[in-house]
Design a protein around this motif. Structure first.
Motif, PDB file in Angstrom:
ATOM      1  N   ASN A 172     -27.251  47.253   0.369  1.00 43.46           N
ATOM      2  CA  ASN A 172     -28.607  47.236   0.876  1.00 43.46           C
ATOM      3  C   ASN A 172     -29.493  48.092  -0.012  1.00 43.46           C
ATOM      4  N   GLN A 173     -30.595  47.550  -0.470  1.00 42.68           N
ATOM      5  CA  GLN A 173     -31.391  48.186  -1.508  1.00 42.68           C
ATOM      6  C   GLN A 173     -31.910  49.566  -1.117  1.00 42.68           C
ATOM      7  N   ASP A 174     -32.372  49.733   0.123  1.00 37.49           N
ATOM      8  CA  ASP A 174     -32.885  51.049   0.506  1.00 37.49           C
ATOM      9  C   ASP A 174     -31.851  51.889   1.234  1.00 37.49           C
ATOM     10  N   GLY A 175     -30.613  51.379   1.349  1.00 40.85           N
ATOM     11  CA  GLY A 175     -29.519  52.151   1.938  1.00 40.85           C
ATOM     12  C   GLY A 175     -29.699  52.470   3.405  1.00 40.85           C
ATOM     13  N   SER A 176     -30.501  51.686   4.117  1.00 36.98           N
ATOM     14  CA  SER A 176     -30.755  51.987   5.527  1.00 36.98           C
ATOM     15  C   SER A 176     -30.477  50.770   6.393  1.00 36.98           C
ATOM     16  N   PHE A 177     -30.239  51.055   7.690  1.00 37.50           N
ATOM     17  CA  PHE A 177     -30.036  49.974   8.646  1.00 37.50           C
ATOM     18  C   PHE A 177     -31.363  49.289   8.951  1.00 37.50           C
ATOM     19  N   LYS A 178     -31.276  48.051   9.411  1.00 34.57           N
ATOM     20  CA  LYS A 178     -32.463  47.293   9.804  1.00 34.57           C
ATOM     21  C   LYS A 178     -32.624  47.364  11.319  1.00 34.57           C
ATOM     22  N   ARG A 179     -33.796  47.815  11.772  1.00 34.55           N
ATOM     23  CA  ARG A 179     -34.032  47.969  13.214  1.00 34.55           C
ATOM     24  C   ARG A 179     -34.443  46.621  13.804  1.00 34.55           C
ATOM     25  N   GLU A 180     -33.456  45.886  14.311  1.00 30.63           N
ATOM     26  CA  GLU A 180     -33.693  44.534  14.809  1.00 30.63           C
ATOM     27  C   GLU A 180     -33.246  44.332  16.254  1.00 30.63           C
ATOM     28  N   LEU A 181     -32.832  45.428  16.931  1.00 34.79           N
ATOM     29  CA  LEU A 181     -32.304  45.310  18.289  1.00 34.79           C
ATOM     30  C   LEU A 181     -33.243  45.977  19.290  1.00 34.79           C
ATOM     31  N   GLY A 182     -33.579  45.232  20.366  1.00 36.74           N
ATOM     32  CA  GLY A 182     -34.456  45.752  21.399  1.00 36.74           C
ATOM     33  C   GLY A 182     -33.699  46.149  22.654  1.00 36.74           C
ATOM     34  N   ASN A 202     -20.109  39.445  11.599  1.00 42.10           N
ATOM     35  CA  ASN A 202     -20.879  40.689  11.636  1.00 42.10           C
ATOM     36  C   ASN A 202     -21.188  41.248  10.255  1.00 42.10           C
ATOM     37  N   THR A 203     -20.476  40.805   9.225  1.00 42.08           N
ATOM     38  CA  THR A 203     -20.821  41.234   7.863  1.00 42.08           C
ATOM     39  C   THR A 203     -22.080  40.518   7.370  1.00 42.08           C
ATOM     40  N   ARG A 204     -22.501  39.457   8.053  1.00 44.61           N
ATOM     41  CA  ARG A 204     -23.672  38.681   7.613  1.00 44.61           C
ATOM     42  C   ARG A 204     -24.978  39.251   8.159  1.00 44.61           C
ATOM     43  N   GLY A 205     -24.906  40.372   8.857  1.00 40.04           N
ATOM     44  CA  GLY A 205     -26.117  41.008   9.362  1.00 40.04           C
ATOM     45  C   GLY A 205     -26.090  41.162  10.866  1.00 40.04           C
ATOM     46  N   VAL A 206     -26.860  42.130  11.349  1.00 36.87           N
ATOM     47  CA  VAL A 206     -26.831  42.458  12.771  1.00 36.87           C
ATOM     48  C   VAL A 206     -27.510  41.378  13.614  1.00 36.87           C
ATOM     49  N   LYS A 207     -28.416  40.604  13.007  1.00 34.63           N
ATOM     50  CA  LYS A 207     -29.130  39.589  13.779  1.00 34.63           C
ATOM     51  C   LYS A 207     -28.174  38.521  14.306  1.00 34.63           C
ATOM     52  N   LYS A 230     -26.139  39.905  17.016  1.00 31.30           N
ATOM     53  CA  LYS A 230     -26.965  40.044  18.222  1.00 31.30           C
ATOM     54  C   LYS A 230     -26.995  38.747  19.017  1.00 31.30           C
ATOM     55  N   TRP A 231     -27.176  37.629  18.343  1.00 33.83           N
ATOM     56  CA  TRP A 231     -27.263  36.354  19.048  1.00 33.83           C
ATOM     57  C   TRP A 231     -25.926  35.975  19.686  1.00 33.83           C
ATOM     58  N   ILE A 232     -24.821  36.216  18.972  1.00 31.33           N
ATOM     59  CA  ILE A 232     -23.504  35.965  19.563  1.00 31.33           C
ATOM     60  C   ILE A 232     -23.342  36.798  20.819  1.00 31.33           C
ATOM     61  N   GLN A 233     -23.731  38.087  20.724  1.00 30.11           N
ATOM     62  CA  GLN A 233     -23.584  39.000  21.856  1.00 30.11           C
ATOM     63  C   GLN A 233     -24.401  38.531  23.053  1.00 30.11           C
ATOM     64  N   ASN A 234     -25.661  38.226  22.810  1.00 26.40           N
ATOM     65  CA  ASN A 234     -26.544  37.851  23.914  1.00 26.40           C
ATOM     66  C   ASN A 234     -26.118  36.543  24.579  1.00 26.40           C
ATOM     67  N   ILE A 235     -25.729  35.556  23.776  1.00 27.78           N
ATOM     68  CA  ILE A 235     -25.341  34.252  24.329  1.00 27.78           C
ATOM     69  C   ILE A 235     -24.067  34.370  25.159  1.00 27.78           C
ATOM     70  N   PHE A 236     -23.047  35.039  24.594  1.00 27.91           N
ATOM     71  CA  PHE A 236     -21.776  35.114  25.304  1.00 27.91           C
ATOM     72  C   PHE A 236     -21.842  36.062  26.506  1.00 27.91           C
ATOM     73  N   THR A 237     -22.622  37.137  26.386  1.00 29.76           N
ATOM     74  CA  THR A 237     -22.751  38.041  27.529  1.00 29.76           C
ATOM     75  C   THR A 237     -23.511  37.361  28.665  1.00 29.76           C
ATOM     76  N   SER A 238     -24.581  36.637  28.342  1.00 25.38           N
ATOM     77  CA  SER A 238     -25.326  35.914  29.375  1.00 25.38           C
ATOM     78  C   SER A 238     -24.432  34.884  30.059  1.00 25.38           C
ATOM     79  N   THR A 239     -23.624  34.190  29.262  1.00 30.14           N
ATOM     80  CA  THR A 239     -22.730  33.176  29.817  1.00 30.14           C
ATOM     81  C   THR A 239     -21.701  33.803  30.753  1.00 30.14           C
ATOM     82  N   LYS A 240     -21.121  34.929  30.328  1.00 31.45           N
ATOM     83  CA  LYS A 240     -20.097  35.554  31.182  1.00 31.45           C
ATOM     84  C   LYS A 240     -20.716  36.115  32.459  1.00 31.45           C
ATOM     85  N   LEU A 241     -21.953  36.619  32.377  1.00 32.89           N
ATOM     86  CA  LEU A 241     -22.616  37.125  33.577  1.00 32.89           C
ATOM     87  C   LEU A 241     -22.869  35.995  34.571  1.00 32.89           C
ATOM     88  N   LEU A 242     -23.351  34.874  34.074  1.00 37.84           N
ATOM     89  CA  LEU A 242     -23.584  33.726  34.943  1.00 37.84           C
ATOM     90  C   LEU A 242     -22.277  33.255  35.584  1.00 37.84           C
TER      91      LEU A 242
END
Length: 491
Positions: free
Chosen positions: A5-15, A169-174, A177-189
């Motif tokens: 990563n060029q600036d050596g920092s994490f990307k803030r993409e999670l709400g 997960n090596t392809r980026g946090v975004k 994030k989508w895998i997490q949200n989709i599967f967690t929503s499904t398991k909750l339902l």
């Protein structure tokens, strides 16, 4: 090889929603579908079964809202590792990080991965743990039965799934994030659907029988430890024996409720972490506590106590689902657990690597773990975590290891919450965007309950304590060797 990563920092993409989904998704794996059988064998009654889950839930929520203060003070990648370092010193933080890498996180990922394969075998029998691809006799056990080192198709499948999620997960946090949200929503339902269906199919005679003598605690023990077919003997317990039974029962509920702190590890990728991490912790642990208690009430509404205690291979949810939905129940619960464990492991894999990244930044882990790839994630740390997890999957000892680390996990939770008191005294004027709710009473209550849990395990169930302590203590010479090596390299 990806460029760093060029600036050596994490990307803030999670709400806030992403953080809450990570807490819920990481907590709900396979435990809630299984461990109630062992809890009933240890305490024996409906009242104490629910009490164990309520006590665990209240402890978890108390710890989570206490961590909110620390997350606001130190909104950095690494979470609990950072809190321990700032409250105590690098040695204590390293021992946590070492235990986390050696067994806590990796062992959990392995156990959840194998659970995925075991339940997938209901749909694809070839994936069964009974389908041995390799088997080598290694000796005899205490009952003179042969012991084997074996590799099953379930273990290979679990490694493949963990590898897939690691790569994702090596392809980026975004993407993670989508895998997490989709599967967690499904398991909750799915879980809410199971709970609602369970109450709709409520069996009054079963419920009434289960709540008769609801607080008469009993302990079920094998008549002959070398012959499971001989059955169990049931004896009443009270006083100190009851406290020991509760502590032993909580090993399963604590494991099922663990990993809520994973959201603190990704603070470097959270938007407004000073606010959102604390809120994620509270909302996530509240949701899971309600689900866990409700699911156990459903078990009590459709299954007699004896069927809960002695469900085949402890798969209480399968037995309950069959009682609710009939023959199709087994397939429904198998799919539900596959969704649950897949999403759970994604969260564990995503969050765990951030601890090793922060340790590497402090010179306490492999240097490459402290680098980010072009997608802003610690790729090397992710694959290092995968390798240890794969070894644990193949060892077949992941279940034993997890029984032994609940003790260690709670010790580190107690130390971390103790850090709130230390930092309040040492840094009274430090910025605290969020202060621990109920301080000092609730954090102190958690410390008392946590220490009581650990002492009861030491006294009544030492086999759950000393192996985990050995894992921690092995980290001490590793720490001093690492520090010495770093001091030489700095000269």
């Amino acid at each position: 090889m990806d460029k760093e990563n060029q600036d050596g920092s994490f990307k803030r993409e999670l709400g806030l929603l992403d953080g809450t989904m990570l807490v819920v998704g990481s907590m709900i794996g396979s435990g809630i579908f299984i461990v109630s059988a062992d809890i009933v064998r240890n305490v024996g009654s409906a009242g104490w079964l629910i009490a164990v889950w309520v006590i665990t839930g209240l402890m978890t929520m108390t710890a989570a809202i206490s961590y909110g203060e620390l997350s606001g003070m130190y909104p950095k990648a690494g979470g609990q590792y950072v809190y321990l370092k700032e409250s105590y010193n690098k040695l204590i933080a390293f021992l946590y990080g070492w235990s986390f890498f050696a067994v806590i996180q990796t062992g959990t990922i392995a156990a959840v991965g194998v659970a995925f394969s075991k339940f997938a075998a209901y749909l694809i029998p070839a994936l069964s743990e009974d389908n041995k691809l390799l088997q080598i006799q290694t000796g005899l056990d205490a009952c003179n039965n042969p012991t084997y080192f074996s590799v099953s198709s379930a273990q290979i499948m679990s490694i493949a799934i963990i590898a897939l999620l690691t790569y994702s997960n090596t392809r980026g946090v975004k993407g993670g994030k989508w895998i997490q949200n989709i599967f967690t929503s499904t398991k909750l339902l799915a879980l809410f659907g199971l709970i609602i269906a369970g109450f709709v199919m409520f069996k009054p005679e079963v419920w009434s029988a289960n709540w008769t003598n609801a607080w008469m605690a009993t302990k079920a023990s094998l008549v002959d430890s070398c012959n499971v077919a001989a059955g169990f003997s049931v004896t009443p317990i009270a006083g100190a024996a009851l406290l020991g039974g509760i502590a032993a029962a909580m090993v399963g509920s604590v494991f099922s409720s663990d990993a809520w702190n994973n959201v603190t590890f990704i603070a470097g990728e959270m938007k407004n972490p000073k606010k959102n991490i604390g809120l994620s912790l509270f909302l996530g642990t509240l949701i899971v506590t309600v689900i866990y208690v409700s699911a156990n009430l459903v078990y009590l509404a459709v299954l007699p106590m004896d069927e809960i205690a002695h469900a085949a291979k402890d798969r209480v949810a399968v037995t309950a689902s069959t009682a609710i939905f009939g023959g199709i129940g087994t397939a429904l619960i198998a799919v539900m657990i596959m969704v649950s464990t897949f999403g759970c492991n994604n969260g564990l894999i995503l969050a765990g690597s951030r601890v090793y990244y922060t340790m590497a930044q402090d010179g306490l882990f492999f240097k490459n773990a402290g680098k980010l790839n072009k997608h802003g994630v610690p790729q090397w740390a992710l694959w290092a975590q995968f390798l240890v997890t794969a070894v644990l999957c193949l060892s077949g000892k992941y279940g034993d290891l997890l029984d032994m680390v609940s003790f260690v996990v709670v010790i580190f939770y107690v130390l971390t919450i103790g850090g709130i008191f230390i930092l309040r005294k040492r840094l009274p004027n430090a910025e605290r965007p969020y202060k621990a709710f109920g301080y000092p009473l609730l954090p102190a209550l958690y410390i008392i309950l946590g220490i009581s849990f650990c002492l009861l395990l030491i006294w009544f169930k030492p086999q759950f304590t000393w192996p985990g302590l050995i894992v921690v203590l092995i980290g001490i010479p590793i720490y001093y060797f690492t520090n010495r090596k770093n001091s030489f390299s700095d000269k």
